[in-house]
Motif scaffolding. Structure first.
Motif, PDB file in Angstrom:
ATOM      1  N   GLY A   1      -7.633   7.537   2.085  1.00 61.65           N
ATOM      2  CA  GLY A   1      -7.813   7.965   0.700  1.00 61.65           C
ATOM      3  C   GLY A   1      -9.124   8.685   0.455  1.00 61.65           C
ATOM      4  N   ILE A   2      -9.843   8.998   1.529  1.00 64.27           N
ATOM      5  CA  ILE A   2     -11.139   9.663   1.399  1.00 64.27           C
ATOM      6  C   ILE A   2     -10.925  11.176   1.361  1.00 64.27           C
ATOM      7  CG2 ILE A   2     -13.385  10.031   2.485  1.00 64.27           C
ATOM      8  CD1 ILE A   2     -12.885   7.273   3.914  1.00 64.27           C
ATOM      9  N   TYR A   3     -11.432  11.814   0.325  1.00 65.96           N
ATOM     10  CA  TYR A   3     -11.369  13.269   0.210  1.00 65.96           C
ATOM     11  C   TYR A   3     -12.432  13.700  -0.785  1.00 65.96           C
ATOM     12  CZ  TYR A   3      -9.012  12.862  -4.349  1.00 65.96           C
ATOM     13  OH  TYR A   3      -8.718  12.590  -5.661  1.00 65.96           O
ATOM     14  N   ASP A   4     -12.634  14.990  -0.912  1.00 63.61           N
ATOM     15  CA  ASP A   4     -13.615  15.515  -1.858  1.00 63.61           C
ATOM     16  C   ASP A   4     -12.981  15.533  -3.245  1.00 63.61           C
ATOM     17  OD1 ASP A   4     -15.467  16.872  -3.364  1.00 63.61           O
ATOM     18  OD2 ASP A   4     -15.687  18.559  -1.987  1.00 63.61           O
ATOM     19  N   TRP A   5     -13.333  14.564  -4.087  1.00 66.23           N
ATOM     20  CA  TRP A   5     -12.679  14.445  -5.388  1.00 66.23           C
ATOM     21  C   TRP A   5     -13.010  15.614  -6.318  1.00 66.23           C
ATOM     22  CZ3 TRP A   5     -16.121  14.288  -9.371  1.00 66.23           C
ATOM     23  CH2 TRP A   5     -17.402  13.795  -9.118  1.00 66.23           C
ATOM     24  N   ARG A   6     -13.969  16.450  -5.919  1.00 69.90           N
ATOM     25  CA  ARG A   6     -14.235  17.661  -6.701  1.00 69.90           C
ATOM     26  C   ARG A   6     -13.152  18.712  -6.484  1.00 69.90           C
ATOM     27  NH1 ARG A   6     -20.180  18.199  -4.331  1.00 69.90           N
ATOM     28  NH2 ARG A   6     -18.866  17.741  -2.517  1.00 69.90           N
ATOM     29  N   GLN A   7     -12.240  18.420  -5.572  1.00 66.48           N
ATOM     30  CA  GLN A   7     -11.075  19.273  -5.332  1.00 66.48           C
ATOM     31  C   GLN A   7      -9.814  18.438  -5.557  1.00 66.48           C
ATOM     32  OE1 GLN A   7     -12.684  20.437  -1.284  1.00 66.48           O
ATOM     33  NE2 GLN A   7     -12.087  22.464  -2.006  1.00 66.48           N
TER      34      GLN A   7
ATOM     35  N   LEU B   1      -4.821   0.446   4.364  1.00 68.71           N
ATOM     36  CA  LEU B   1      -5.326   0.448   2.989  1.00 68.71           C
ATOM     37  C   LEU B   1      -5.631   1.864   2.517  1.00 68.71           C
ATOM     38  CD1 LEU B   1      -6.564  -0.867   0.435  1.00 68.71           C
ATOM     39  CD2 LEU B   1      -8.677  -1.170   1.724  1.00 68.71           C
ATOM     40  N   PHE B   2      -5.071   2.206   1.370  1.00 66.21           N
ATOM     41  CA  PHE B   2      -5.355   3.481   0.712  1.00 66.21           C
ATOM     42  C   PHE B   2      -6.106   3.184  -0.573  1.00 66.21           C
ATOM     43  CE2 PHE B   2      -4.424   7.019  -2.139  1.00 66.21           C
ATOM     44  CZ  PHE B   2      -4.573   8.129  -1.308  1.00 66.21           C
ATOM     45  N   MET B   3      -7.315   3.728  -0.704  1.00 61.43           N
ATOM     46  CA  MET B   3      -8.077   3.538  -1.943  1.00 61.43           C
ATOM     47  C   MET B   3      -7.842   4.733  -2.862  1.00 61.43           C
ATOM     48  SD  MET B   3     -12.047   4.462  -1.144  1.00 61.43           S
ATOM     49  CE  MET B   3     -12.498   6.150  -0.707  1.00 61.43           C
ATOM     50  N   CYS B   4      -7.884   4.483  -4.158  1.00 54.74           N
ATOM     51  CA  CYS B   4      -7.661   5.549  -5.122  1.00 54.74           C
ATOM     52  C   CYS B   4      -8.450   5.253  -6.393  1.00 54.74           C
ATOM     53  CB  CYS B   4      -6.172   5.715  -5.420  1.00 54.74           C
ATOM     54  SG  CYS B   4      -5.337   4.191  -5.934  1.00 54.74           S
TER      55      CYS B   4
ATOM     56  N   VAL C   1      -3.350  14.142   0.509  1.00 51.40           N
ATOM     57  CA  VAL C   1      -3.996  12.967   1.105  1.00 51.40           C
ATOM     58  C   VAL C   1      -3.109  11.732   0.926  1.00 51.40           C
ATOM     59  CG1 VAL C   1      -5.986  11.411   0.890  1.00 51.40           C
ATOM     60  CG2 VAL C   1      -6.325  13.886   0.847  1.00 51.40           C
ATOM     61  N   LEU C   2      -2.516  11.606  -0.248  1.00 51.13           N
ATOM     62  CA  LEU C   2      -1.609  10.488  -0.510  1.00 51.13           C
ATOM     63  C   LEU C   2      -0.381  10.559   0.394  1.00 51.13           C
ATOM     64  CD1 LEU C   2      -0.830   8.029  -2.255  1.00 51.13           C
ATOM     65  CD2 LEU C   2       0.132   9.641  -3.922  1.00 51.13           C
ATOM     66  N   GLN C   3       0.192  11.743   0.528  1.00 48.97           N
ATOM     67  CA  GLN C   3       1.372  11.896   1.372  1.00 48.97           C
ATOM     68  C   GLN C   3       1.055  11.598   2.833  1.00 48.97           C
ATOM     69  OE1 GLN C   3       4.463  12.268   0.393  1.00 48.97           O
ATOM     70  NE2 GLN C   3       5.183  12.179   2.516  1.00 48.97           N
ATOM     71  N   ALA C   4      -0.120  12.024   3.287  1.00 48.39           N
ATOM     72  CA  ALA C   4      -0.517  11.733   4.667  1.00 48.39           C
ATOM     73  C   ALA C   4      -0.623  10.232   4.899  1.00 48.39           C
ATOM     74  CB  ALA C   4      -1.845  12.418   4.981  1.00 48.39           C
ATOM     75  N   ALA C   5      -1.093   9.505   3.896  1.00 48.99           N
ATOM     76  CA  ALA C   5      -1.183   8.049   4.022  1.00 48.99           C
ATOM     77  C   ALA C   5       0.203   7.421   4.073  1.00 48.99           C
ATOM     78  CB  ALA C   5      -1.990   7.475   2.864  1.00 48.99           C
ATOM     79  N   VAL C   6       1.099   7.893   3.231  1.00 44.57           N
ATOM     80  CA  VAL C   6       2.468   7.371   3.244  1.00 44.57           C
ATOM     81  C   VAL C   6       3.094   7.578   4.623  1.00 44.57           C
ATOM     82  CG1 VAL C   6       4.796   7.725   2.315  1.00 44.57           C
ATOM     83  CG2 VAL C   6       2.830   7.629   0.766  1.00 44.57           C
ATOM     84  N   GLU C   7       2.855   8.730   5.203  1.00 43.24           N
ATOM     85  CA  GLU C   7       3.471   9.046   6.491  1.00 43.24           C
ATOM     86  C   GLU C   7       2.747   8.407   7.673  1.00 43.24           C
ATOM     87  OE1 GLU C   7       3.517  13.280   6.627  1.00 43.24           O
ATOM     88  OE2 GLU C   7       5.014  13.473   5.023  1.00 43.24           O
TER      89      GLU C   7
END
Length: 269
Positions: free
Chosen positions: A193-199, A219-222, A206-212
Motif C-alpha cells: 500500500g506504499i505509494y506517493d499519495w501526491r499522485q 497487509l495492505f495499509m490505506c 497499487v490496490l489491484q497489485a495487492a489483490v493479485e
C-alpha cells in the motif's frame, strides 16, 4: 482456495470525516480494521462510535510522534507542545537531544487513552509515518508489553521492491520483523500500500497489485477519508483520501476481489 488479506485503514480519530469514512468501509466489509489516533479532543466520542465493532473489526493504536499536538504537552520531544516532523525526530533521539523518557511518556499517554476509552488493549500497534520502526519505539513496545503478557500484533515492514519510498521505509524497518518476532510478537507482514499519495491516480493500480499479489494474511495499509475543515487544519494528506475511499467502496473493487478469489479478513483473524 480463497486467499485472505488484511486491509487496515490508518488515522481513525484524525478528523470526523476520516473516521466516518472508515466506519462506512468497515460496515461494507471492505476493511479488516483501523488504527486509531488517540491524541485529539474528539477521541472519546470517536471511540464510542467504533466500540461496537471491536472484536468483529481489528481496532489498533496508531502511535503518533510527529506533526500533531503532544498529549503530554511540552517536553524535549515537543518543546512548544507540538510533536516534531519526522526528520527532526530520529537523529535527535539517537544523539540524546530528545529524552527517550519523554518519548515513552507520550506513547504511554496515547496507549492509556486508548485503553480508557475502549476498555481493552489494542488488537495491533502501528505508527503514523511508520514511527513504530524507530529504535526508541521498539524499546517501548518491549517494555510496555513484556513477554507472557497479552500482546497486540505489530505492523511489519514492506518486502523489498522497486521505488524510493518503499526502500526508505524498508530501511527504517530494518531488523524490525525478525527482532520483534524473536521477542514474541505476532508481526503482520509483508506490508503493501506504499505509494506517493501526491499522485492519487496511482492508488487503484497499487490496490489491484495487492489483490493479485499479496500472500495469505499479507497487509495492505490505506488512508480513506472524507475531507472536512478539521482535516484541512490538521493534515496535508487530503484529496487523496476521497480517492482511496471511492476505490475501496466501489463495485469494481468487489469484483476484483471475486476474480482473484481473495477475501478481506475480519478482526477475528
Amino acid at each position: 482456495m480463497t486467499r485472505r488479506i488484511r486491509l487496515i485503514a490508518d488515522d481513525y480519530g484524525l478528523a470526523p470525516g476520516v473516521s466516518a469514512a472508515i466506519l462506512d468501509l468497515l460496515d461494507r466489509g471492505r476493511l479488516t480494521g483501523t488504527s486509531c489516533m488517540t491524541g485529539f479532543p474528539e477521541w472519546e466520542a470517536e471511540a464510542e462510535r467504533i466500540k461496537p465493532l471491536c472484536g468483529r473489526a481489528a481496532v489498533g493504536l496508531h502511535l503518533t510522534l510527529t506533526d500533531q499536538p503532544a498529549v503530554t504537552g511540552r517536553s524535549s520531544l515537543a518543546p512548544e507542545g507540538r510533536l516534531p516532523p519526522l526528520r527532526a525526530l530520529a537523529l535527535p533521539v539517537l544523539r540524546g537531544r530528545i529524552d527517550e523518557r519523554h518519548v515513552h511518556a507520550e506513547l504511554d499517554a496515547q496507549y492509556s487513552r486508548f485503553v480508557e476509552a475502549l476498555g481493552r488493549r489494542p488488537d495491533f500497534v502501528d505508527g503514523h509515518q511508520h514511527v513504530h520502526f524507530l529504535p526508541v519505539v521498539r524499546t517501548w513496545l518491549r517494555a510496555r508489553f513484556p513477554e507472557g503478557a497479552d500482546r497486540p500484533a505489530l505492523r511489519g515492514g514492506p518486502a523489498l521492491a522497486a521505488g524510493s519510498k518503499v526502500a526508505a521505509i524498508a530501511a527504517l524497518a530494518a531488523g524490525f520483523n525478525r527482532s520483534m518476532q524473536r521477542a514474541g510478537f505476532i508481526v503482520f507482514q509483508p506490508l503493501a500500500g506504499i505509494y506517493d499519495w501526491r499522485q492519487p491516480e496511482k492508488f487503484t493500480a497499487v490496490l489491484q497489485a495487492a489483490v493479485e499479489g499479496l500472500p495469505e494474511q499479507g497487509l495492505f495499509m490505506c488512508h480513506p477519508g472524507h475531507v472536512d475543515e478539521t482535516l484541512r487544519a490538521r493534515d496535508t494528506m487530503q484529496a487523496v483520501r476521497e480517492v482511496e475511499f471511492a476505490a475501496l467502496a466501489s463495485d469494481a473493487f468487489g469484483a476484483s476481489l471475486a476474480r482473484a478469489n481473495v477475501a478481506i479478513m475480519d478482526g477475528r483473524g
